[in-house]
Design a protein around this motif. Structure first.
Motif, PDB file in Angstrom:
ATOM      1  N   ASP A  93       0.874  -1.165   0.000  1.00 42.37           N
ATOM      2  CA  ASP A  93       0.000   0.000   0.000  1.00 42.37           C
ATOM      3  C   ASP A  93       0.914   1.218   0.000  1.00 42.37           C
ATOM      4  N   LEU A  94       0.883   1.995  -1.053  1.00 41.77           N
ATOM      5  CA  LEU A  94       1.857   3.071  -1.211  1.00 41.77           C
ATOM      6  C   LEU A  94       1.744   4.134  -0.131  1.00 41.77           C
ATOM      7  N   ALA A  95       0.592   4.221   0.524  1.00 38.60           N
ATOM      8  CA  ALA A  95       0.417   5.225   1.565  1.00 38.60           C
ATOM      9  C   ALA A  95       0.824   4.705   2.940  1.00 38.60           C
ATOM     10  N   THR A  96       0.507   3.441   3.240  1.00 42.27           N
ATOM     11  CA  THR A  96       0.723   2.949   4.608  1.00 42.27           C
ATOM     12  C   THR A  96       1.805   1.872   4.712  1.00 42.27           C
ATOM     13  N   MET A  97       2.022   1.077   3.657  1.00 43.97           N
ATOM     14  CA  MET A  97       3.076   0.056   3.659  1.00 43.97           C
ATOM     15  C   MET A  97       3.715  -0.002   2.278  1.00 43.97           C
ATOM     16  N   PRO A  98       4.594   0.966   1.965  1.00 47.05           N
ATOM     17  CA  PRO A  98       5.153   1.048   0.608  1.00 47.05           C
ATOM     18  C   PRO A  98       6.089  -0.100   0.248  1.00 47.05           C
ATOM     19  N   ALA A  99       6.646  -0.780   1.239  1.00 39.93           N
ATOM     20  CA  ALA A  99       7.473  -1.974   1.006  1.00 39.93           C
ATOM     21  C   ALA A  99       8.748  -1.681   0.218  1.00 39.93           C
ATOM     22  N   PHE A 100       9.346  -0.523   0.455  1.00 44.29           N
ATOM     23  CA  PHE A 100      10.595  -0.203  -0.240  1.00 44.29           C
ATOM     24  C   PHE A 100      11.730  -1.125   0.228  1.00 44.29           C
ATOM     25  N   THR A 101      11.823  -1.372   1.527  1.00 42.68           N
ATOM     26  CA  THR A 101      12.850  -2.274   2.043  1.00 42.68           C
ATOM     27  C   THR A 101      12.635  -3.693   1.519  1.00 42.68           C
ATOM     28  N   THR A 102      11.383  -4.083   1.382  1.00 39.40           N
ATOM     29  CA  THR A 102      11.070  -5.409   0.846  1.00 39.40           C
ATOM     30  C   THR A 102      11.611  -5.565  -0.569  1.00 39.40           C
ATOM     31  N   ASN A 103      11.535  -4.498  -1.373  1.00 42.14           N
ATOM     32  CA  ASN A 103      12.097  -4.551  -2.729  1.00 42.14           C
ATOM     33  C   ASN A 103      13.587  -4.895  -2.697  1.00 42.14           C
ATOM     34  N   VAL A 104      14.291  -4.291  -1.738  1.00 37.63           N
ATOM     35  CA  VAL A 104      15.722  -4.547  -1.619  1.00 37.63           C
ATOM     36  C   VAL A 104      15.957  -6.004  -1.221  1.00 37.63           C
ATOM     37  N   GLU A 105      15.211  -6.481  -0.230  1.00 41.62           N
ATOM     38  CA  GLU A 105      15.380  -7.868   0.220  1.00 41.62           C
ATOM     39  C   GLU A 105      15.043  -8.858  -0.892  1.00 41.62           C
ATOM     40  N   GLY A 113      17.112 -19.685  -4.032  1.00 43.52           N
ATOM     41  CA  GLY A 113      16.528 -21.008  -3.907  1.00 43.52           C
ATOM     42  C   GLY A 113      15.746 -21.188  -2.633  1.00 43.52           C
ATOM     43  N   LYS A 114      15.668 -20.133  -1.809  1.00 40.73           N
ATOM     44  CA  LYS A 114      14.971 -20.223  -0.525  1.00 40.73           C
ATOM     45  C   LYS A 114      13.667 -19.432  -0.513  1.00 40.73           C
ATOM     46  N   ALA A 115      13.333 -18.742  -1.596  1.00 38.47           N
ATOM     47  CA  ALA A 115      12.229 -17.792  -1.564  1.00 38.47           C
ATOM     48  C   ALA A 115      10.931 -18.385  -2.093  1.00 38.47           C
ATOM     49  N   VAL A 116       9.825 -17.926  -1.510  1.00 43.33           N
ATOM     50  CA  VAL A 116       8.493 -18.060  -2.107  1.00 43.33           C
ATOM     51  C   VAL A 116       7.897 -16.662  -2.130  1.00 43.33           C
ATOM     52  N   PHE A 117       7.047 -16.411  -3.112  1.00 47.32           N
ATOM     53  CA  PHE A 117       6.510 -15.054  -3.279  1.00 47.32           C
ATOM     54  C   PHE A 117       4.990 -15.073  -3.283  1.00 47.32           C
ATOM     55  N   GLY A 118       4.416 -14.120  -2.574  1.00 47.09           N
ATOM     56  CA  GLY A 118       2.971 -13.961  -2.588  1.00 47.09           C
ATOM     57  C   GLY A 118       2.590 -12.497  -2.484  1.00 47.09           C
ATOM     58  N   ALA A 119       1.486 -12.150  -3.129  1.00 48.46           N
ATOM     59  CA  ALA A 119       0.968 -10.785  -3.072  1.00 48.46           C
ATOM     60  C   ALA A 119      -0.483 -10.799  -3.527  1.00 48.46           C
ATOM     61  N   PRO A 120      -1.330  -9.967  -2.939  1.00 45.59           N
ATOM     62  CA  PRO A 120      -2.707  -9.859  -3.426  1.00 45.59           C
ATOM     63  C   PRO A 120      -2.707  -9.335  -4.861  1.00 45.59           C
ATOM     64  N   PRO A 121      -3.600  -9.807  -5.702  1.00 47.67           N
ATOM     65  CA  PRO A 121      -3.627  -9.351  -7.095  1.00 47.67           C
ATOM     66  C   PRO A 121      -3.756  -7.842  -7.228  1.00 47.67           C
ATOM     67  N   GLU A 122      -4.448  -7.214  -6.280  1.00 50.78           N
ATOM     68  CA  GLU A 122      -4.693  -5.780  -6.381  1.00 50.78           C
ATOM     69  C   GLU A 122      -3.544  -4.932  -5.844  1.00 50.78           C
ATOM     70  N   ALA A 123      -2.549  -5.536  -5.208  1.00 53.87           N
ATOM     71  CA  ALA A 123      -1.449  -4.748  -4.644  1.00 53.87           C
ATOM     72  C   ALA A 123      -0.650  -4.102  -5.769  1.00 53.87           C
ATOM     73  N   PRO A 124      -0.377  -2.788  -5.686  1.00 52.51           N
ATOM     74  CA  PRO A 124       0.299  -2.088  -6.793  1.00 52.51           C
ATOM     75  C   PRO A 124       1.803  -2.330  -6.797  1.00 52.51           C
ATOM     76  N   ARG A 127       4.586  -5.834 -10.295  1.00 50.54           N
ATOM     77  CA  ARG A 127       4.787  -6.527 -11.560  1.00 50.54           C
ATOM     78  C   ARG A 127       6.242  -6.954 -11.750  1.00 50.54           C
ATOM     79  N   TYR A 128       7.164  -6.106 -11.355  1.00 53.45           N
ATOM     80  CA  TYR A 128       8.582  -6.444 -11.512  1.00 53.45           C
ATOM     81  C   TYR A 128       8.941  -7.616 -10.623  1.00 53.45           C
ATOM     82  N   LEU A 129       8.424  -7.634  -9.400  1.00 53.88           N
ATOM     83  CA  LEU A 129       8.695  -8.733  -8.482  1.00 53.88           C
ATOM     84  C   LEU A 129       8.108 -10.038  -9.013  1.00 53.88           C
ATOM     85  N   ARG A 130       6.906  -9.961  -9.553  1.00 51.21           N
ATOM     86  CA  ARG A 130       6.279 -11.165 -10.115  1.00 51.21           C
ATOM     87  C   ARG A 130       7.070 -11.676 -11.327  1.00 51.21           C
ATOM     88  N   ALA A 131       7.545 -10.748 -12.156  1.00 44.44           N
ATOM     89  CA  ALA A 131       8.326 -11.157 -13.328  1.00 44.44           C
ATOM     90  C   ALA A 131       9.619 -11.842 -12.908  1.00 44.44           C
TER      91      ALA A 131
END
Length: 400
Positions: A93-105, A113-124, A127-131
């Motif tokens: 959520d760009l206003a309350t949880m922008p997740a900038f640090t998460t992008n770095v991680e 080889g240790k990661a799994v990824f999840g996100a609600p379809p509506e989360a903005p 796309r780059y993370l999903r790709a």
């Protein structure tokens, strides 16, 4: 096995042992009014986990939103390395949880080889993370329960690890190459004080097969009563190698089959490596069967495994890698040598890959004096072409 879930939050010390560990990566609330996703994730994990002690690194303080970053960054870095699975849930959520640090991680760990990824379809802005997840074949989901299920499934089978062993993630711990190396250390009464995975190379369906790995280790060397710190342990699967030869009155005149192949590591004048037929295969293939398969793949010669004489196994580059070669030999007939000579201009290789090999035949003297092969290969030839080859080889293989 007792089921137990232990949650570790900043800046708590983790337990001294566990069977599996997971890190909950994703945006933290910055203010108390914003609801966190982690309590739901923890409830799901507690309800669904079976199989021993699971440690969950949750980088959200038990008191709520992060207010003080003193020690937080170092704690997160350690937890990410400890984790067997890193569960990324990104309800951005760009206003309350922008997740900038998460992008770095995510950028740091999505190839681990240790990661799994999840996100609600509506989360903005995901796309780059999903790709990147799709490109690296990272398991992905669009609900938190499904993401939790992906992470927990990847933790099985578990393995109990204590003290320094905790730094070896399951994807490396499970490999035969790690277990082989670690058993030698334990047999020598050495202690793994600290470990950190520096790199893995994976391939196969879902990139689930770990082929190469590197650990940074601190090891207590019992025989010298000292600690050897910051050592890189590099490994890959063991290989089977075959000396194919046609005998002559003297070893120097004996004809040997070499395989010429372009290797990007070559420092030879023509950038090709000349080596003995050989390679590694699936973990559960016997070395002898693998040896026969490599001969066929790289030379085109159909060789019954019963013709192979075993000469034992040794490390190939002991100061560089833990892996070993299982050495075999087979005496060729004059007709087989003629067939190989006739096909020397026809490449061989594994279908569907970039591997391309060419057969060359040389006398042992030409190989030795012409600087055609590396030192380990020359040593293997000397072992086989020695008059004591059959007896010594059979005895050594039986003892192993």
């Amino acid at each position: 096995m007792t089921t137990e879930v232990i949650v570790v939050t900043p800046t708590e010390e983790p337990p001294t042992w566990w069977d599996a560990a997971v890190f909950l990566a994703g945006p933290n609330p910055r203010v108390p009014e914003v609801k966190s996703w982690r309590p739901e994730a923890l409830d799901l994990i507690r309800a669904r986990w079976t199989g021993g002690r699971l440690v969950v690194f949750s980088p959200e303080p038990a008191t709520g939103a992060v207010r003080d970053y003193y020690g937080q960054i170092e704690w997160e870095e350690a937890g990410l390395h400890y984790a067997d699975q890193i569960l990324f849930w990104v309800p951005r959520d760009l206003a309350t949880m922008p997740a900038f640090t998460t992008n770095v991680e995510w950028g740091t760990w999505h190839k681990s080889g240790k990661a799994v990824f999840g996100a609600p379809p509506e989360a903005p802005r995901n796309r780059y993370l999903r790709a990147a997840a799709e490109s690296e074949q990272v398991p992905a989901a669009d609900t938190l329960p499904s993401t939790v299920d992906l992470a927990l499934a990847a933790l099985r089978p578990t393995a109990r690890r204590t003290a320094g062993e905790r730094g070896v993630p399951l994807l490396i711990w499970r490999t035969p190459s790690f277990q082989q190396w670690y058993q030698t250390q334990r047999t020598a009464n050495n202690t793994l004080l600290k470990a950190r995975a520096e790199w893995v190379y994976r391939r196969g369906p879902g990139k689930r097969q770990v082929v190469y790995w590197a650990l940074r280790t601190d090891i207590r060397v019992t025989a010298e009563d000292r600690t050897k710190p910051n050592q890189i342990v590099l490994s890959r699967p063991d290989q089977s190698t075959v000396v194919l030869y046609h005998p002559a009155p003297t070893p120097d005149d004996t004809v040997v089959v070499l395989v010429r192949e372009f290797r990007s590591t070559a420092t030879t004048s023509d950038a090709f490596i000349r080596e003995l037929p050989g390679g590694a295969g699936p973990d559960h293939t016997s070395p002898k069967d693998q040896a026969a398969a490599e001969v066929h793949e790289e030379t085109g010669l159909d060789l019954d495994p019963s013709r192979l004489i075993a000469h034992g196994r040794r490390q190939i580059a002991g100061t560089f890698s833990t892996h070993r070669a299982h050495l075999f030999s087979a005496e060729l007939t004059a007709a087989e040598v003629a067939t190989l000579r006739a096909a020397a201009d026809t490449p061989n290789g594994e279908p569907g890959t970039t591997e391309r090999t060419w057969v060359e035949l040389h006398t042992y003297a030409e190989i030795r004096d012409g600087n055609l092969v590396d030192w380990p290969t020359l040593g293997m030839l000397a072992q086989v072409l020695s008059p004591r080859r059959s007896a010594d080889g059979a005895l050594q293989e039986a003892q192993e």
